[in-house]
Every structure is written in structure tokens, then in C-alpha cells.
Design a protein around this motif. Sequence first.
Motif, PDB file in Angstrom:
ATOM      1  N   GLN A   1      49.122  36.763  43.557  1.00  0.00           N
ATOM      2  CA  GLN A   1      47.998  35.890  43.483  1.00  0.00           C
ATOM      3  C   GLN A   1      47.750  35.372  41.910  1.00  0.00           C
ATOM      4  N   VAL A   2      48.059  36.140  40.893  1.00  0.00           N
ATOM      5  CA  VAL A   2      47.731  35.953  39.874  1.00  0.00           C
ATOM      6  C   VAL A   2      48.900  34.893  39.264  1.00  0.00           C
ATOM      7  N   THR A   3      50.053  34.924  39.622  1.00  0.00           N
ATOM      8  CA  THR A   3      50.886  34.124  39.472  1.00  0.00           C
ATOM      9  C   THR A   3      50.671  32.634  39.850  1.00  0.00           C
ATOM     10  N   LEU A   4      49.980  32.657  41.296  1.00  0.00           N
ATOM     11  CA  LEU A   4      49.480  31.341  41.746  1.00  0.00           C
ATOM     12  C   LEU A   4      48.178  30.777  41.354  1.00  0.00           C
ATOM     13  N   GLY A   5      47.557  31.543  40.426  1.00  0.00           N
ATOM     14  CA  GLY A   5      46.387  31.150  39.872  1.00  0.00           C
ATOM     15  C   GLY A   5      45.278  31.417  40.635  1.00  0.00           C
ATOM     16  N   GLN A   6      45.264  32.305  41.536  1.00  0.00           N
ATOM     17  CA  GLN A   6      44.367  32.565  42.588  1.00  0.00           C
ATOM     18  C   GLN A   6      43.643  33.702  42.238  1.00  0.00           C
ATOM     19  N   LEU A   7      43.856  34.399  41.240  1.00  0.00           N
ATOM     20  CA  LEU A   7      43.275  35.596  40.687  1.00  0.00           C
ATOM     21  C   LEU A   7      43.395  36.059  39.429  1.00  0.00           C
ATOM     22  N   THR A   8      42.307  36.579  38.780  1.00  0.00           N
ATOM     23  CA  THR A   8      42.080  37.049  37.355  1.00  0.00           C
ATOM     24  C   THR A   8      42.904  38.381  37.160  1.00  0.00           C
ATOM     25  N   VAL A   9      43.465  38.641  36.054  1.00  0.00           N
ATOM     26  CA  VAL A   9      43.696  40.147  35.910  1.00  0.00           C
ATOM     27  C   VAL A   9      42.647  41.031  35.984  1.00  0.00           C
ATOM     28  N   ASP A  10      41.348  40.850  35.560  1.00  0.00           N
ATOM     29  CA  ASP A  10      40.126  41.550  35.721  1.00  0.00           C
ATOM     30  C   ASP A  10      40.161  42.011  37.498  1.00  0.00           C
ATOM     31  N   LYS A  11      40.044  40.760  38.077  1.00  0.00           N
ATOM     32  CA  LYS A  11      39.879  41.129  39.726  1.00  0.00           C
ATOM     33  C   LYS A  11      41.077  41.799  39.942  1.00  0.00           C
ATOM     34  N   TRP A  12      42.235  41.598  39.539  1.00  0.00           N
ATOM     35  CA  TRP A  12      43.419  42.211  39.978  1.00  0.00           C
ATOM     36  C   TRP A  12      43.158  43.861  39.740  1.00  0.00           C
ATOM     37  N   ALA A  13      42.704  44.184  38.502  1.00  0.00           N
ATOM     38  CA  ALA A  13      42.447  45.577  38.301  1.00  0.00           C
ATOM     39  C   ALA A  13      41.372  46.193  39.371  1.00  0.00           C
ATOM     40  N   ASP A  14      40.223  45.240  39.741  1.00  0.00           N
ATOM     41  CA  ASP A  14      39.516  45.580  40.597  1.00  0.00           C
ATOM     42  C   ASP A  14      40.119  46.023  41.997  1.00  0.00           C
ATOM     43  N   GLN A  15      40.997  44.911  42.382  1.00  0.00           N
ATOM     44  CA  GLN A  15      41.834  45.339  43.535  1.00  0.00           C
ATOM     45  C   GLN A  15      42.610  46.481  43.523  1.00  0.00           C
ATOM     46  N   MET A  16      43.230  47.201  42.465  1.00  0.00           N
ATOM     47  CA  MET A  16      43.874  48.054  42.079  1.00  0.00           C
ATOM     48  C   MET A  16      43.181  49.308  42.127  1.00  0.00           C
ATOM     49  N   GLN A  17      41.941  49.322  41.718  1.00  0.00           N
ATOM     50  CA  GLN A  17      41.014  50.478  41.826  1.00  0.00           C
ATOM     51  C   GLN A  17      40.635  50.421  43.326  1.00  0.00           C
ATOM     52  N   GLN A  18      40.434  49.510  43.983  1.00  0.00           N
ATOM     53  CA  GLN A  18      39.885  49.818  45.537  1.00  0.00           C
ATOM     54  C   GLN A  18      41.250  50.263  46.359  1.00  0.00           C
ATOM     55  N   ALA A  19      42.266  50.086  45.829  1.00  0.00           N
ATOM     56  CA  ALA A  19      43.475  50.589  46.379  1.00  0.00           C
ATOM     57  C   ALA A  19      43.502  52.026  46.195  1.00  0.00           C
ATOM     58  N   LEU A  20      43.216  52.313  44.874  1.00  0.00           N
ATOM     59  CA  LEU A  20      43.323  53.903  44.816  1.00  0.00           C
ATOM     60  C   LEU A  20      42.336  54.586  45.524  1.00  0.00           C
ATOM     61  N   GLU A  21      41.000  54.125  45.620  1.00  0.00           N
ATOM     62  CA  GLU A  21      40.041  54.794  46.302  1.00  0.00           C
ATOM     63  C   GLU A  21      40.316  54.692  47.823  1.00  0.00           C
ATOM     64  N   ARG A  22      41.437  54.115  48.410  1.00  0.00           N
ATOM     65  CA  ARG A  22      41.957  53.889  49.561  1.00  0.00           C
ATOM     66  C   ARG A  22      42.918  54.989  49.979  1.00  0.00           C
ATOM     67  N   SER A  23      43.310  55.651  48.823  1.00  0.00           N
ATOM     68  CA  SER A  23      44.733  56.473  48.853  1.00  0.00           C
ATOM     69  C   SER A  23      44.166  57.870  49.094  1.00  0.00           C
ATOM     70  N   PRO A  24      44.670  58.398  50.409  1.00  0.00           N
ATOM     71  CA  PRO A  24      44.131  59.597  50.921  1.00  0.00           C
ATOM     72  C   PRO A  24      44.735  60.835  50.246  1.00  0.00           C
ATOM     73  N   THR A  25      45.923  60.626  49.520  1.00  0.00           N
ATOM     74  CA  THR A  25      46.590  61.764  48.866  1.00  0.00           C
ATOM     75  C   THR A  25      46.016  61.967  47.400  1.00  0.00           C
ATOM     76  N   LYS A  26      45.544  61.220  46.949  1.00  0.00           N
ATOM     77  CA  LYS A  26      44.841  61.194  45.521  1.00  0.00           C
ATOM     78  C   LYS A  26      43.335  61.650  45.327  1.00  0.00           C
ATOM     79  N   LYS A  27      43.148  62.587  44.481  1.00  0.00           N
ATOM     80  CA  LYS A  27      41.844  62.907  44.178  1.00  0.00           C
ATOM     81  C   LYS A  27      41.119  61.651  43.500  1.00  0.00           C
ATOM     82  N   GLN A  28      39.841  61.634  44.150  1.00  0.00           N
ATOM     83  CA  GLN A  28      38.781  60.537  43.594  1.00  0.00           C
ATOM     84  C   GLN A  28      38.119  60.945  42.358  1.00  0.00           C
ATOM     85  N   GLY A  29      38.746  60.888  41.375  1.00  0.00           N
ATOM     86  CA  GLY A  29      37.902  61.579  40.079  1.00  0.00           C
ATOM     87  C   GLY A  29      37.518  60.387  39.284  1.00  0.00           C
ATOM     88  N   ASN A  30      37.341  59.210  39.651  1.00  0.00           N
ATOM     89  CA  ASN A  30      36.787  57.881  38.983  1.00  0.00           C
ATOM     90  C   ASN A  30      35.700  57.510  39.254  1.00  0.00           C
TER      91      ASN A  30
END
Length: 420
Positions: free
Chosen positions: A391-420
Motif C-alpha cells: 500500500q505504501v508503494t502504491l501511495g495508498q498508505l503513509t509510513v505512520d499508518k503502516w506502523a499503526d497497522q503493524m501495532q494492531q497486528a501485534l495486538e492480534r498476535s495470540p502468542t505474544k505478550k501484550q506489553g505495549n
Amino acid sequence: MATAALLAACGGGGDDAADGPVTLKVLTWEPGGTEYWQQVKSTFEASHQDIKLELQSVPFDKYPEVQGPYITSQSGPDVMANNAGLELFDRRGAYTPLGDKAAEINKDLVTYSGACEEFDTSKPCYGVPFSYQGNVLYYNKDVLTAAGLDPENPPATWDEFGAACDAVKKAGKTCLALGLSGTFPAYWDFPEIARNYLTEDDIRGVLNGTLSWKDPKLVQVLEKLAEITTKGWANKNAPSITMLPDGADIFQRGDAAFAGTIISDAVNWEAFGKALGDDKLGVTRWPAINPSAPLAGKFSGIEGAVYGVTKWSEKKEAGLKFITWLAGKENGELWVKYAKGQPLNKNVDPALLPESPAFKKIQELIAEPTLHAGVMLSGPEADALARGWQQVTLGQLTVDKWADQMQQALERSPTKKQGN
């Protein structure tokens, strides 16, 4: 090896057939290629006439789609593969733990910690690796020469790489062959940028889920990944293709100067050497963004695919025999001979190791390993990394929004501690 003891450690043998050979179903994406797996089958069966292997081979990028329903239904293969690290740990409920016999099975391997929880061999281990894996940057000496660059001195820094890409583009070629669909960006590209910003403690923070994707270090990693495509260093169709086979094919055809891939399995030095000529193939580290960073000059190393016995298998004894054999010297030598990969078994005959200049250079690079940040990502994070980069490559997303999506993905990860 005492099979009965192994069986006890793994919770019993189920109902292995008493009459005639046992048919063992193995789910694999055939790391190392079809010829290697044909040799695995024939060689193993020759010395284990009570077991027949039935291989179900699935393309790597389709593997989760096929494996997922088996895990959900608790049925299907007796032995399955997953990449070492989080990919395996996320699916550990599908595997029979090896218990205190893990060390015995893997006794001749350089390392097998990537098959064990938290990369700690004192914790539960779920299978057997047999190859050493990791990332390097391959380059085509002819393409560099045609662009007016020195093929014996590839770019060592990010600025030098950008200048090289400009020269290569002017000469009419793609600089970096790239495919952004699937999990390849997580395993092949992300670690090589991350080494410039993360310490080994940080990488373990990624593993544990305690390092936020809003942390400036990880945001900088995403920014540099984005530069590769937004600055035009990669092929324009990168967002719509996979790295394997499509991205690798661009490099193998001689249409790109560089390809960031792996040291073992199908897309390694041997495949590129066949396509381009061993004398035309170079290999180096990815260019350093921060040369003074503690991990900038290290090799992102990890065990390759891990094969484990499924919890639902009624043929656990046969499964344990097979994965134990995979860890052995005989299979290590098949891996070198037919897959041209980097073996984990310490007893492989050195005379069998290839003479390729690229392979010899790889031996220098792997001598200074560090943790592989890519295998620390959960499934949701790996998916979000690839999708966000597209999406960033296609101009559909900013890097900051990408970081938001990555954080949301982390929070959906059942095997990781949610220490953030």
C-alpha cells in the motif's frame, strides 16, 4: 536410538500399523527442490523398509492455506514443516513436543534453538531442522559492469546502493528484483533493514511483543523499507508479485542487478549460478544504513524449515524415526549434494561442500551471525508487513499508518505478550 524412549517422551505411539509398511504422510513445500526430496524419499525408505513416505508438496506462498484446515480439523499429515521461530511457535499446538529427547535427536546439529520456544533449548521443542538459513544480497556482475560500476566492489552503504541503483536504471535494468506478496518481505527484507536499528535485546523484544511498532526504531525500519520502492529502486510490479518465483525470475533472467534472497533452499546461490554463470554471480551483505550499528555487519541467521510430528498422528513412532533421520549425517549430505544448501549437521563430509565462489563467500558471511528478526514476527505481523509495504508503494498508505497497522497486528498476535 531408543525409539521406545522417544515415544514415551512424545506421549505414546498411537496405532502404528503392525502388518506391512507404515505410510507416513508428510506436508512440505519442498525446501531444496524436488530432486532433493526424491532423494530423501528413496534414501530413507531404503534404510527403513517398514516406512513409506507420502509427500504432499505445496507451493510456499500457498502453504498456510493448506496447512490451516489440517490444524483446525486436527487431521491429515503425520509430519509437517514450518519455518523456525514464530511461524512454528504460533502452530505449536499442532505438534508433539520432543521432551527431553530433543537434545538426543539433534545432538549433531550446530543449533536447533529455532525449533524451541523462545529460542531456548531448555524449553519445549517441536521438531527438527536440518539446514542453516539466512539472508544475503546476490548481484549480477555483468549488470554492474554495464552500469559503469565495479563488480568486485558492490555497494556497502545505503547511499552507495542508491547511487548504484540510479546507474543501473540509467543502463536500462531493474536495480533490486522484488516481490511483495506473501511472507517473503518479513523473512528476506525486514531483517536486513532492522539490523541497522535494533540490538539483539530489541529483536527479542519483537519476539516477546514488548517492543511497540510505534517505537522510533521500528518506524525507521519501515521508512527505509518504503524507500526501496518509493525511490524506484525495485521493479514497478513488485506490489503485485511474489518474490518466489516471480521476483527471483527477474534476477535469474539477467534483468536486475541485485536480489535479496537466502543461502539455502531453492532460491540460493546454486540456482542463480546456473542461470547467470558462477563467474557472473556475486554475493554480499545488504548495504549498511548505519555502519556503526552493532548488528550492521552481522548475518541474519536461523535454522531452516522445522519438521515435527503432528499431535493427531496415529503413526508417531514412524514420524519420530523420520524426523530423527532428517537431523542425521546422511540427510545432511543429501542436502549439500542435491539442494546445495547450508547443512546444520556437524559431521557432513567437507569434501562434499561446493567449490562455487558464491558459496565460499557465504561461508565468510555466516561466520558472524546474529538473531534473525524476521522469524520473530507473528503471522498477523508478517501479513501486515507485506500488505502495508504494498500500500505504501502504491501511495495508498503513509509510513505512520503502516506502523499503526503493524501495532494492531501485534495486538492480534495470540502468542505474544501484550506489553505495549
